[in-house]
Design a protein around this motif. Structure first.
Motif, mmCIF file in Angstrom:
data_model
loop_
_atom_site.group_PDB
_atom_site.id
_atom_site.type_symbol
_atom_site.label_atom_id
_atom_site.label_comp_id
_atom_site.label_asym_id
_atom_site.label_seq_id
_atom_site.Cartn_x
_atom_site.Cartn_y
_atom_site.Cartn_z
ATOM 1 N N GLN A 198 0.878 -1.269 -0.104
ATOM 2 C CA GLN A 198 -0.031 -0.039 -0.011
ATOM 3 C C GLN A 198 0.996 1.291 -0.121
ATOM 4 O O GLN A 198 0.718 2.305 -0.553
ATOM 5 N N SER A 248 -4.943 10.887 -1.653
ATOM 6 C CA SER A 248 -5.042 9.467 -1.525
ATOM 7 C C SER A 248 -3.923 8.815 -1.354
ATOM 8 O O SER A 248 -3.693 7.732 -0.792
ATOM 9 N N SER A 251 -2.978 9.211 1.950
ATOM 10 C CA SER A 251 -3.692 8.098 2.836
ATOM 11 C C SER A 251 -3.153 6.800 2.775
ATOM 12 O O SER A 251 -2.839 6.182 3.681
ATOM 13 N N ASP A 252 -2.636 6.390 1.525
ATOM 14 C CA ASP A 252 -2.292 5.032 1.162
ATOM 15 C C ASP A 252 -0.848 4.812 2.034
ATOM 16 O O ASP A 252 -0.829 3.841 2.941
ATOM 17 N N ILE A 255 -1.679 4.806 5.747
ATOM 18 C CA ILE A 255 -2.371 3.179 6.321
ATOM 19 C C ILE A 255 -1.384 2.330 6.123
ATOM 20 O O ILE A 255 -1.430 1.439 7.131
ATOM 21 N N LYS A 266 -8.601 3.241 9.277
ATOM 22 C CA LYS A 266 -9.956 3.035 8.141
ATOM 23 C C LYS A 266 -9.476 3.561 6.802
ATOM 24 O O LYS A 266 -8.826 4.405 6.665
ATOM 25 N N GLN A 267 -10.214 2.952 5.886
ATOM 26 C CA GLN A 267 -9.951 3.456 4.573
ATOM 27 C C GLN A 267 -10.658 4.787 4.399
ATOM 28 O O GLN A 267 -11.591 5.164 4.822
ATOM 29 N N ASN A 268 -9.728 5.719 3.585
ATOM 30 C CA ASN A 268 -9.996 7.036 3.445
ATOM 31 C C ASN A 268 -10.483 7.460 1.998
ATOM 32 O O ASN A 268 -11.219 8.440 1.654
ATOM 33 N N ALA A 270 -12.217 5.363 -1.663
ATOM 34 C CA ALA A 270 -12.627 3.976 -2.409
ATOM 35 C C ALA A 270 -12.916 4.580 -3.654
ATOM 36 O O ALA A 270 -14.159 4.108 -4.029
ATOM 37 N N GLN A 437 -9.551 -2.571 -0.719
ATOM 38 C CA GLN A 437 -9.113 -1.566 -0.178
ATOM 39 C C GLN A 437 -8.331 -0.503 -0.885
ATOM 40 O O GLN A 437 -8.462 0.731 -0.606
ATOM 41 N N TYR A 438 -7.424 -1.126 -1.434
ATOM 42 C CA TYR A 438 -6.607 -0.209 -2.516
ATOM 43 C C TYR A 438 -6.073 -0.973 -3.660
ATOM 44 O O TYR A 438 -6.456 -2.235 -3.644
ATOM 45 N N GLU A 441 -3.959 -4.469 -3.734
ATOM 46 C CA GLU A 441 -4.116 -5.504 -2.416
ATOM 47 C C GLU A 441 -4.050 -6.907 -2.927
ATOM 48 O O GLU A 441 -3.473 -7.526 -2.209
#
Length: 479
Positions: A198, A248, A251-252, A255, A266-268, A270, A437-438, A441
């Motif tokens: 990720q 994003s 965020s990846d 995470i 949490k996923q930010n 999608a 989720q990304y 994955e």
């Protein structure tokens, strides 16, 4: 400290080694290490702002404990409003003081009264909008008795300042993240590998996609009067991918980095650009902020339960406040209002929850109707992003006037082939991985090791090539 910096490339492995090989036998020591590491990470920009985040943390920690001791409603409300006013007071001063001062002067000037603006040379603390909302959600949840207040001050300080997501999210709820500091973490190889995947995709989004697009978006927006409508469209398109790849991507990385330390955030995002209407877009874009406003502002205001007027009022409030959260400029407020106008017809027609599934969930390609809806939603989003990116409202209006001129159908003068090819490649990978989720994955995970590592090395090579040419700061650091 930036994720895409040499400093972080040294910082992360040092903290990782200390965390798993020196402090792993003592949970409190691990948490203390995370607090120290997080303060070093945050103080790398300006150590003076550490006092702000520490003070905010101590205020909400203390109020949380006091709330557990109080049963009288009036005193509980007093404690809650103390937390709200302290946190929003700091945020308002650092982020919005000059905005209100300047607009106050302009309002008086409109009526012929000229006064001198009393503005201040204020530096905006990095990440204040994010950690303020994170600590506020803790106090509100404790007040509503949805969460037991913690007496473990080290865990609470670690929750507020956790370095992977401190500066630009995701905005974590205490109900999800705080309990993870109470439990002993075990190192799991598969979790760490998943985190690295990720992180890799996050860096690709940031360095290869966002920073490449930023060069051309900046060029076109900064000289918009010189370009044709078709070129202005390219500028808006490049910014659309810039802000998605940038935010994003952060965020990846956040995470993925958290997973290296045994935490699950949490996923930010999608895959928002595959949305079939604006309501779906906002369920998929910056999800931690959208759900924060839903739970702590929209629903307390009455949500969609009232009559038509209340629905309209609450919709505009939540979107305009969301726009204002992003920055002290009328462009952000109009951006929020424009999204409210997009969203309102769906809400009034009870169609705002039509698309809760993944587009083309069991198919390789979308239907023609889904493709059309994606195109319309994406187009509306591109137009809204013009206000987000423009320097002023007048700049945004002149930009859109130029975009929708007859020259829109001419050949754009700025059309970098390499970036356009990368965008196609990027969206193909995102489309294939849209159910996850990304994007990476499960992509190639169960394929041959040669194919998998060939793909990873190709992505790494692109990151190294573009990191030397296009490095830009993360956009959301200014929010």
């Amino acid at each position: 400290m930036y994720f895409n910096s040499l400093d972080f490339a040294v910082f992360l492995p040092v903290v990782f080694i200390l965390y798993w090989f020196v402090t792993h036998k003592d949970l409190k020591l691990q948490n203390l290490l995370l607090v120290i590491a997080s303060y070093v990470f945050y103080g790398w920009w300006d150590w003076r702002f550490l006092s702000l985040i520490i003070f905010s943390s101590l205020v909400d920690y203390t109020i949380g404990i006091q709330l557990s001791k109080q049963e009288k409603l009036s005193k509980r409300k007093f404690l809650l409003w103390t937390s709200i006013l302290v946190n929003l007071g700091f945020l308002g001063f650092f982020k919005y003081y000059n905005f209100f001062a300047e607009n106050f002067v302009e309002a008086f000037s409109f009526f012929g009264n000229k006064i001198q603006p009393n503005t201040l040379d204020i530096i905006l603390p990095v990440g204040i909008s994010f950690y303020t909302f994170q600590t506020l959600s803790y106090t509100i949840d404790v007040y509503k008795r949805k969460l037991e207040p913690t007496k473990d001050i080290v865990s609470f300080l670690a929750f507020v300042s956790f370095f992977p997501q401190l500066v630009a999210g995701p905005i974590e709820r205490a109900t999800n993240l705080l309990p993870q500091f109470y439990k002993k973490r075990e190192f799991h190889y598969s979790q760490a590998v998943d985190g690295c995947r990720q992180i890799l995709w996050g860096f690709f989004k940031k360095v290869v996609i966002a920073d490449s697009c930023a060069q051309y978006a900046n060029q076109i927006f900064n000289h918009s009067d010189d370009y044709s409508g078709s070129t202005l469209f390219m500028g808006a398109l490049f910014f659309t991918f810039q802000i998605y790849g940038d935010f994003s991507g952060y965020s990846d990385i956040a995470i993925g980095t958290s997973r290296l330390f045994g935490f699950n955030l949490k996923q930010n995002f999608a895959f928002p650009y595959f949305s079939r209407d604006i309501a779906e877009f906002w369920r998929r874009w910056h999800m931690s902020l959208s759900t924060w406003f839903r739970d702590y502002l929209y629903i307390p205001l009455g949500g969609s339960r009232g009559g038509t007027w209340m629905k309209i009022r609450n919709t505009f409030i939540i979107f305009i406040v969301s726009g204002f959260w992003h920055g002290a400029n009328w462009t952000f407020i109009i951006w929020g209002g424009l999204n409210a106008l997009y969203f309102l017809p769906l809400l009034l027609a009870n169609r705002n929850r039509n698309h809760l599934d993944v587009v083309a969930e069991n198919k390789m390609l979308p239907s023609l109707s889904a493709l059309f809806n994606i195109g319309v939603t994406f187009g509306l989003t591109v137009i809204a992003w013009v206000f987000f990116r423009a320097e002023s409202v007048s700049h945004a209006i002149s930009y859109l006037k130029g975009l929708f001129s007859s020259s829109l159908f001419s050949l754009p003068s700025v059309r970098p082939t390499n970036v356009l090819v990368l965008l196609v490649f990027f969206m193909l990978i995102e489309w294939v991985g849209r159910r996850q989720q990304y994007a990476l994955e499960v992509l190639f995970v169960k394929r041959s090791r040669v194919l998998k590592w060939t793909f990873y090395m190709f992505v790494i090579a692109l990151i190294f090539v573009f990191s030397n040419e296009t490095q830009q700061e993360f956009i959301y650091f200014q929010f």
